[in-house]
Scaffold this motif. Sequence first.
Motif, PDB file in Angstrom:
ATOM      1  N   THR A 226       0.952  -1.420   0.243  1.00 30.23           N
ATOM      2  CA  THR A 226       0.075  -0.234  -0.545  1.00 30.23           C
ATOM      3  C   THR A 226       0.889   1.433   0.396  1.00 30.23           C
ATOM      4  O   THR A 226       0.557   2.296  -0.425  1.00 30.23           O
ATOM      5  CB  THR A 226      -1.014  -0.030   1.733  1.00 30.23           C
ATOM      6  N   GLU A 227       1.866   1.594   0.049  1.00 31.54           N
ATOM      7  CA  GLU A 227       2.889   2.344   0.402  1.00 31.54           C
ATOM      8  C   GLU A 227       4.174   2.446  -0.397  1.00 31.54           C
ATOM      9  O   GLU A 227       4.196   2.955  -1.187  1.00 31.54           O
ATOM     10  CB  GLU A 227       3.813   2.261   1.451  1.00 31.54           C
ATOM     11  N   ASN A 228       3.787   1.402  -1.157  1.00 34.97           N
ATOM     12  CA  ASN A 228       3.841   1.185  -3.196  1.00 34.97           C
ATOM     13  C   ASN A 228       5.528   0.544  -3.055  1.00 34.97           C
ATOM     14  O   ASN A 228       6.070   1.404  -3.707  1.00 34.97           O
ATOM     15  CB  ASN A 228       4.029   3.016  -3.832  1.00 34.97           C
ATOM     16  N   ARG A 229       5.898   0.515  -2.459  1.00 32.38           N
ATOM     17  CA  ARG A 229       6.989  -0.111  -2.613  1.00 32.38           C
ATOM     18  C   ARG A 229       6.438  -1.975  -2.837  1.00 32.38           C
ATOM     19  O   ARG A 229       5.277  -2.004  -2.305  1.00 32.38           O
ATOM     20  CB  ARG A 229       7.518  -0.546  -0.608  1.00 32.38           C
ATOM     21  N   LEU A 230       7.793  -2.237  -3.234  1.00 29.50           N
ATOM     22  CA  LEU A 230       7.753  -3.628  -4.214  1.00 29.50           C
ATOM     23  C   LEU A 230       8.517  -4.798  -2.918  1.00 29.50           C
ATOM     24  O   LEU A 230       9.175  -3.981  -2.445  1.00 29.50           O
ATOM     25  CB  LEU A 230       8.915  -3.793  -5.410  1.00 29.50           C
ATOM     26  N   HIS A 231       7.580  -6.121  -2.972  1.00 32.06           N
ATOM     27  CA  HIS A 231       8.579  -7.025  -1.993  1.00 32.06           C
ATOM     28  C   HIS A 231       8.089  -8.361  -3.099  1.00 32.06           C
ATOM     29  O   HIS A 231       7.563  -8.174  -3.587  1.00 32.06           O
ATOM     30  CB  HIS A 231       7.535  -7.136  -0.781  1.00 32.06           C
ATOM     31  N   ILE A 232       9.529  -8.912  -2.413  1.00 35.10           N
ATOM     32  CA  ILE A 232       9.162 -10.212  -2.744  1.00 35.10           C
ATOM     33  C   ILE A 232       9.622 -11.491  -1.314  1.00 35.10           C
ATOM     34  O   ILE A 232       9.872 -11.159  -1.140  1.00 35.10           O
ATOM     35  CB  ILE A 232      10.606 -10.321  -4.342  1.00 35.10           C
ATOM     36  N   ILE A 233       8.027 -12.415  -1.786  1.00 33.75           N
ATOM     37  CA  ILE A 233       8.242 -13.246  -0.707  1.00 33.75           C
ATOM     38  C   ILE A 233       8.414 -14.794  -1.168  1.00 33.75           C
ATOM     39  O   ILE A 233       9.076 -14.851  -1.815  1.00 33.75           O
ATOM     40  CB  ILE A 233       6.374 -13.023   0.077  1.00 33.75           C
ATOM     41  N   ASP A 234       8.283 -15.558  -0.212  1.00 36.68           N
ATOM     42  CA  ASP A 234       8.403 -16.830  -0.212  1.00 36.68           C
ATOM     43  C   ASP A 234       9.534 -17.840  -0.624  1.00 36.68           C
ATOM     44  O   ASP A 234       9.976 -17.298  -2.006  1.00 36.68           O
ATOM     45  CB  ASP A 234       7.065 -17.721  -0.945  1.00 36.68           C
ATOM     46  N   TRP A 235      10.620 -17.532  -0.415  1.00 34.92           N
ATOM     47  CA  TRP A 235      11.735 -18.017  -0.137  1.00 34.92           C
ATOM     48  C   TRP A 235      12.278 -19.102  -0.093  1.00 34.92           C
ATOM     49  O   TRP A 235      13.053 -19.974   0.068  1.00 34.92           O
ATOM     50  CB  TRP A 235      12.406 -17.214   0.864  1.00 34.92           C
ATOM     51  N   ASP A 236      11.360 -20.079  -0.358  1.00 35.82           N
ATOM     52  CA  ASP A 236      11.776 -21.433  -0.202  1.00 35.82           C
ATOM     53  C   ASP A 236      11.631 -22.329  -1.009  1.00 35.82           C
ATOM     54  O   ASP A 236      13.009 -23.234  -1.288  1.00 35.82           O
ATOM     55  CB  ASP A 236       9.862 -22.483  -0.359  1.00 35.82           C
ATOM     56  N   GLY A 237      12.301 -21.594  -2.299  1.00 31.05           N
ATOM     57  CA  GLY A 237      12.990 -22.177  -3.906  1.00 31.05           C
ATOM     58  C   GLY A 237      14.193 -21.576  -3.909  1.00 31.05           C
ATOM     59  O   GLY A 237      14.860 -21.688  -5.024  1.00 31.05           O
TER      60      GLY A 237
END
Length: 346
Positions: A226-237
């Motif tokens: 919502t703050e217009n920042r890019l996030h990358i989640i899920d580090w399983d791989g």
Amino acid sequence: MKVDNTFDKTELLQRLSTAHGLPLQSITFFPEGEDSYGYIAVSETGERYFAKASTSVPNSRLLVASLLRNRCNISGVVAPLETEEGELSVPWQDFRVALFPFIEGKSRWDLWKVGKDFTDTELSRTGALLAAIHESTDAIAYDNLTVAKYDLPERHELDTVLAAPEQIPPRNRYQKQLLQAIAQHRSEVQQTVERYGSLGRLAAASQTPFVVTHGDPTPGNLIFGTENRLHIIDWDGVCLGPPEKDLVSFTGERFEVVLESYLAGRRNPVRLHADIFGFYIYEWTINEIRDYGTKILFKNKDAQQNEYDWESLQDYLPPNRELMEDGIAALRNTLGRYNLLPNNGG
């Protein structure tokens, strides 16, 4: 979509509260993901967290996400929160459970579902984030990190699925449909596996330098908050692998938007291989057949989960080799225009 397990979540809530020193008040199942179970935990003061329960994600992978976030200062990496004892996950039933900040926003997958997508600016920021992760390889202590191999993970599971029509009597209508589809399309799957193997041999011969890769930067794992920042989640791989392992998720109509920002973020010249992209394009299809086939035949106990997995499998069985080969050819042309191919054009 994931269907929840039957374990008592009160115990999980209490364990997370104690381990992290947080006044967690409630926990609710979050029906997303494939191989793990996700929950939204809310504290007494309203802060939200995401709890992820998995049987297959070692702490070494969680540690990489933590190092990228905290040592390399990559703010777009969503890393697990440490417990008061400095651990990145806690035991619960047969799982290890990691607690993450909850990211308010929409994933690229959320946008896809309503006919929208990331803007070019947002895709460009995605390429820059991947470049930052790959450039951090030397700063990560990765002695225990998985190293990518150019062969099929869990190949025995695929072999078992392909042999199932002669060996397994169906116990429900989804198994019956699957067994019929396998018998009908088995030769096409086997030809796809043969092509995949040849691409793997070409990829191995390239001897491309490996970097720390996220491993699965697919639309569901990329969120603009919502703050217009890019996030990358899920580090399983997460693993050491070729850059193409991450970049393949963006091949298609607007690949060049991601590619240009990615190249701008890399310090040294980069060579990319169409054969390695092809390897991962084929691997995705084969892995979906293996994964959903194994779940429907041997793992699922819930009809709703079977229905979801069967519907998901329709995009991959039979494999669309013509589409995959067209994709590889288009990539070869693009990489050639950017002068990124090795001398042999692979």
